[in-house]
Design an enzyme around this catalytic site. Structure first.
Site, PDB file in Angstrom:
ATOM      1  N   LYS A 132      15.517  -1.449  -2.160  1.00  0.00           N
ATOM      2  CA  LYS A 132      15.016  -0.100  -2.400  1.00  0.00           C
ATOM      3  C   LYS A 132      15.026   0.758  -1.134  1.00  0.00           C
ATOM      4  CE  LYS A 132      12.182  -1.300  -6.403  1.00  0.00           C
ATOM      5  NZ  LYS A 132      10.817  -1.267  -7.017  1.00  0.00           N
ATOM      6  N   ASN A 155       2.034   1.931   6.703  1.00  0.00           N
ATOM      7  CA  ASN A 155       2.252   3.014   5.749  1.00  0.00           C
ATOM      8  C   ASN A 155       2.157   2.538   4.305  1.00  0.00           C
ATOM      9  OD1 ASN A 155       3.459   5.640   4.686  1.00  0.00           O
ATOM     10  ND2 ASN A 155       5.034   4.162   4.089  1.00  0.00           N
ATOM     11  N   TYR A 192      -9.574   5.135  -4.870  1.00  0.00           N
ATOM     12  CA  TYR A 192      -8.464   5.304  -3.933  1.00  0.00           C
ATOM     13  C   TYR A 192      -8.964   5.926  -2.629  1.00  0.00           C
ATOM     14  CZ  TYR A 192      -4.370   7.384  -1.721  1.00  0.00           C
ATOM     15  OH  TYR A 192      -3.417   7.769  -0.809  1.00  0.00           O
ATOM     16  N   THR A 244      10.596  -2.171   6.513  1.00  0.00           N
ATOM     17  CA  THR A 244      10.161  -3.217   5.595  1.00  0.00           C
ATOM     18  C   THR A 244       9.783  -2.646   4.231  1.00  0.00           C
ATOM     19  OG1 THR A 244       7.748  -3.240   5.977  1.00  0.00           O
ATOM     20  CG2 THR A 244       9.132  -4.316   7.632  1.00  0.00           C
ATOM     21  N   ILE A 301       7.742  -0.626  10.452  1.00  0.00           N
ATOM     22  CA  ILE A 301       7.123   0.297   9.497  1.00  0.00           C
ATOM     23  C   ILE A 301       7.051  -0.375   8.138  1.00  0.00           C
ATOM     24  CG2 ILE A 301       7.209   2.595   8.458  1.00  0.00           C
ATOM     25  CD1 ILE A 301       9.184   3.350  10.764  1.00  0.00           C
ATOM     26  N   LYS A 351      -8.918   4.481   1.368  1.00  0.00           N
ATOM     27  CA  LYS A 351      -8.301   5.158   2.501  1.00  0.00           C
ATOM     28  C   LYS A 351      -9.337   5.514   3.570  1.00  0.00           C
ATOM     29  CE  LYS A 351      -4.421   5.772   2.415  1.00  0.00           C
ATOM     30  NZ  LYS A 351      -3.321   4.829   2.745  1.00  0.00           N
ATOM     31  N   ASP A 365       5.687  -7.935   1.953  1.00  0.00           N
ATOM     32  CA  ASP A 365       4.582  -7.544   1.083  1.00  0.00           C
ATOM     33  C   ASP A 365       3.322  -7.785   1.895  1.00  0.00           C
ATOM     34  OD1 ASP A 365       2.490  -7.390  -0.757  1.00  0.00           O
ATOM     35  OD2 ASP A 365       3.700  -8.205  -2.396  1.00  0.00           O
TER      36      ASP A 365
END
Length: 260
Positions: free
Chosen positions: A41, A85, A149, A35, A9, A153, A57
């Site tokens: 984080k 994701n 944006y 990942t 993921i 998508k 990345d």
């Protein structure tokens, strides 16, 4: 005992959908490759059994290559599911856009998931696994300040729908899930923080719905989230059986024979 299923993921930083999906897959018995650009984080997943942290990345080819090698080494060359994701939100009137920023946006939200899918395709094909793409209902609406944006998508949705046909011949399923965006800036900033008065689906509720469909090997576009069904109805003019659409789309392409 059957081998533990595996999932990679992207974008698993704390508090987001990726982290919720990672926790849910782990609870369902998967070995999870969680990942993020910065693994520090992902503290919310720290200590969970059968979770491997990887630095990834999705716009860096070296990171993708290293992730493929790490997964292949652990699994023997297969992967049951990859979830694209990771992405970037963005709010700006189109006339005020910095085009270099737009190019970067598409690099993250559009090119990155394609690069990831290409790299992991051999592992998915070997496992006859699933490729999952987290999309957004903004790609089906015209929302001020969200044009670029939404375009990024919507573009990855088109790729996912095409891959569903191209990878289906190899036994790989493709699932796209449409989710609510956080919203806009100033009129944006409050909305971007979710303070627009609109209901939001709980992240873990969303994650469980997605994983349910992955486990059932649901293929195609599915809609989750507050008001998602309403948007689906308002943006779908006619109901045509997906199987009929697919059958027509593959005529003359050779995809009915490839992989057999």
């Amino acid at each position: 005992m059957a081998a533990r299923k595996t999932v990679l993921i992207t974008g698993c930083s704390d508090g987001g959908i990726g982290s919720a999906l990672a926790a849910t897959f782990q609870q369902r018995g998967y070995h999870v490759f969680a990942t993020a650009r910065d693994p520090s984080k992902m503290r919310g997943l720290d200590g969970l059994p059968n979770v491997t942290f990887l630095t990834l990345d999705i716009v860096k080819s070296d990171d993708i290559k290293a992730a493929v090698e790490a997964v292949a080494k652990h699994t023997g060359g297969t992967l049951d599911c990859v979830v694209s994701n990771a992405g970037r939100n963005h709010f700006m009137p189109i006339l005020d856009e910095d085009l270099d920023v737009v190019r970067r946006l598409f690099e993250i939200n559009f090119i990155g998931p394609i690069a990831l899918t290409q790299a992991f395709a051999p592992l998915l094909i070997k496992a006859q696994g699933m490729a999952v793409y987290i999309a957004s209902i903004s790609g089906h609406l015209n929302i001020p300040y969200m044009g670029t944006y939404a375009a990024s998508k919507a573009s990855i949705e088109i790729v996912a729908e095409t891959l569903r046909l191209e990878l289906g011949s190899f036994g790989v399923g493709v699932l796209e899930t449409n989710r609510l965006y956080k919203s806009i800036e100033s009129t944006f900033v409050n909305r971007a923080q979710g303070n627009d008065g609109m209901p939001r689906t709980d992240t873990m509720e969303y994650a469980n719905a997605v994983v349910d469909d992955v486990v059932k090997r649901t293929s195609g576009r599915v809609w989750y989230g507050s008001n998602a069904d309403r948007v689906k109805m308002s943006t779908t003019a006619t109901e045509v059986l997906q199987s009929a659409m697919d059958a027509g789309a593959v005529i003359g392409t050779g995809l009915d024979a490839v992989g057999k």
